[in-house]
Design a protein around this motif. Structure first.
Motif, mmCIF file in Angstrom:
data_model
loop_
_atom_site.group_PDB
_atom_site.id
_atom_site.type_symbol
_atom_site.label_atom_id
_atom_site.label_comp_id
_atom_site.label_asym_id
_atom_site.label_seq_id
_atom_site.Cartn_x
_atom_site.Cartn_y
_atom_site.Cartn_z
ATOM 1 N N PHE A 71 -0.421 -4.978 -5.920
ATOM 2 C CA PHE A 71 -0.899 -3.643 -6.141
ATOM 3 C C PHE A 71 0.185 -3.371 -7.356
ATOM 4 O O PHE A 71 0.839 -2.511 -7.606
ATOM 5 N N VAL A 99 -2.977 3.119 1.741
ATOM 6 C CA VAL A 99 -2.833 4.157 0.595
ATOM 7 C C VAL A 99 -3.001 5.520 1.062
ATOM 8 O O VAL A 99 -1.894 6.423 0.757
ATOM 9 N N HIS A 127 -7.034 -0.025 -0.002
ATOM 10 C CA HIS A 127 -6.486 -0.386 1.681
ATOM 11 C C HIS A 127 -6.075 0.822 2.078
ATOM 12 O O HIS A 127 -5.799 1.975 1.568
ATOM 13 N N LEU A 146 -7.397 4.383 -4.442
ATOM 14 C CA LEU A 146 -7.016 5.367 -3.198
ATOM 15 C C LEU A 146 -7.572 4.650 -1.854
ATOM 16 O O LEU A 146 -7.143 4.776 -0.931
ATOM 17 N N THR A 181 -0.345 6.688 3.623
ATOM 18 C CA THR A 181 0.865 7.160 3.086
ATOM 19 C C THR A 181 0.979 8.434 2.148
ATOM 20 O O THR A 181 1.882 9.080 2.465
ATOM 21 N N PRO A 187 0.898 -1.268 0.069
ATOM 22 C CA PRO A 187 -0.162 0.115 -0.048
ATOM 23 C C PRO A 187 0.996 1.195 0.031
ATOM 24 O O PRO A 187 0.483 2.220 -0.664
ATOM 25 N N GLN A 227 1.882 1.714 -3.335
ATOM 26 C CA GLN A 227 0.859 2.283 -4.259
ATOM 27 C C GLN A 227 0.274 3.855 -4.018
ATOM 28 O O GLN A 227 0.138 4.316 -5.075
ATOM 29 N N GLY A 228 0.474 4.132 -2.672
ATOM 30 C CA GLY A 228 0.247 5.543 -2.424
ATOM 31 C C GLY A 228 1.172 6.499 -3.152
ATOM 32 O O GLY A 228 0.676 7.447 -3.758
ATOM 33 N N GLY A 239 -4.796 -1.367 -7.369
ATOM 34 C CA GLY A 239 -5.541 -1.586 -6.291
ATOM 35 C C GLY A 239 -6.057 -2.990 -6.245
ATOM 36 O O GLY A 239 -6.921 -3.412 -6.881
#
Ligand code: CTP
Ligand code: MG
Length: 228
Positions: free
Chosen positions: A92, A199, A196, A193, A202, A6, A9-10, A103
């Motif tokens: 991710f 995200v 998780h 977004l 972060t 996550p 991903q963020g 996501g």
């Protein structure tokens, strides 16, 4: 799922906003003579500048363009979700703004158990560019709004104001993602977004830390005059 996914991903979905926020130093080098301030040099009722010389049209436009290009680039270079290689099997997966949604597996569920899959086949390159452009523009509008408040508080241009210097573009960048979400496949932004909780955490908590680090590096590289 690994703890860092996550986080990755963020940082990844918010990269267009990060690039926009970093862009003004580069725009200044590319167009040194286009330094017209957004406030046109005007004063506010309190006798101080509305925004100040640090908020230019050049910065705003350059930030939008760089963010648009960033979204486009991510869409082009990101490997497919079900691809092989070192990135195979990442929940991710780095699909980018063009491919299947990031996501998890692109399946987004509401608390009452209603699930839907994002259909990425409708994404087009100009929509992805425009998405990034809007996100970048919003990020820098947030930065300008912060400068407006700083000037009203009597803080000079460049005076540090933690944590607002670090967070100004985050709130508006996220807002830009929501506003521009119709440009991407239905549900993409929401899935990216909110699939998780890590995200958004972060983006909101990790960004000030990252921001301070990047500015320090920019200072070392003599791209910035001050280390914040
Ligand atoms: N910049 C710009 N146009 C913008 C935003 C930033 O030209 N829309 C440039 C300015 O040269 C600015 C630098 O990027 O000095 C760094 O931006 P920022 O740290 O946000 O501005 P500050 O100089 O700290 O000004 P303020 O006190 O208003 O935040
Ligand atoms: Mg600022």
């Amino acid at each position: 799922m690994a703890f860092w996914e996550p986080i990755l991903q963020g940082l990844y979905v918010f990269l267009p906003a990060y690039m926009a926020n970093m862009s003004p130093v580069f725009s200044a080098k590319l167009a040194p003579r286009w330094s017209a301030p957004i406030d046109g040099g005007r004063m506010h009722r309190d006798g101080k500048r509305v925004l100040g010389d640090g908020k230019t049209w050049r910065g705003l436009v350059g930030g939008g363009l760089l963010a648009g290009l960033t979204a486009l680039l991510l869409g082009v270079i990101a490997p497919p979700y079900d691809g092989g290689g070192a990135l195979a099997g990442w929940d991710f997966g780095l699909q980018g703004f063009a491919g299947p949604p990031i996501g998890f597996d692109g399946v987004s569920c509401t608390p009452d158990g209603q699930c839907s899959t994002v259909d990425a086949s409708s994404a087009s390159w100009y929509a992805i560019f425009l998405f990034g452009f809007v996100v970048g523009l919003f990020a820098l509008v947030g930065d300008a709004v912060e400068s407006f408040v700083k000037r009203r508080l009597g803080k000079e241009r460049g005076a540090p104001w933690f944590p607002f210097d670090q967070l100004d573009f985050v709130v508006f960048g996220l807002l830009g993602m929501v506003v521009a979400s119709p440009l991407l496949p239905t549900g993409w932004v929401q899935a990216a977004l909110t699939d998780h909780w890590g995200v958004l955490i972060t983006i909101i908590v990790g960004t000030p830390a990252l921001h301070l680090l990047v500015n320090r590096i920019g200072y070392w590289l003599r791209l910035k005059d001050v280390p914040w």
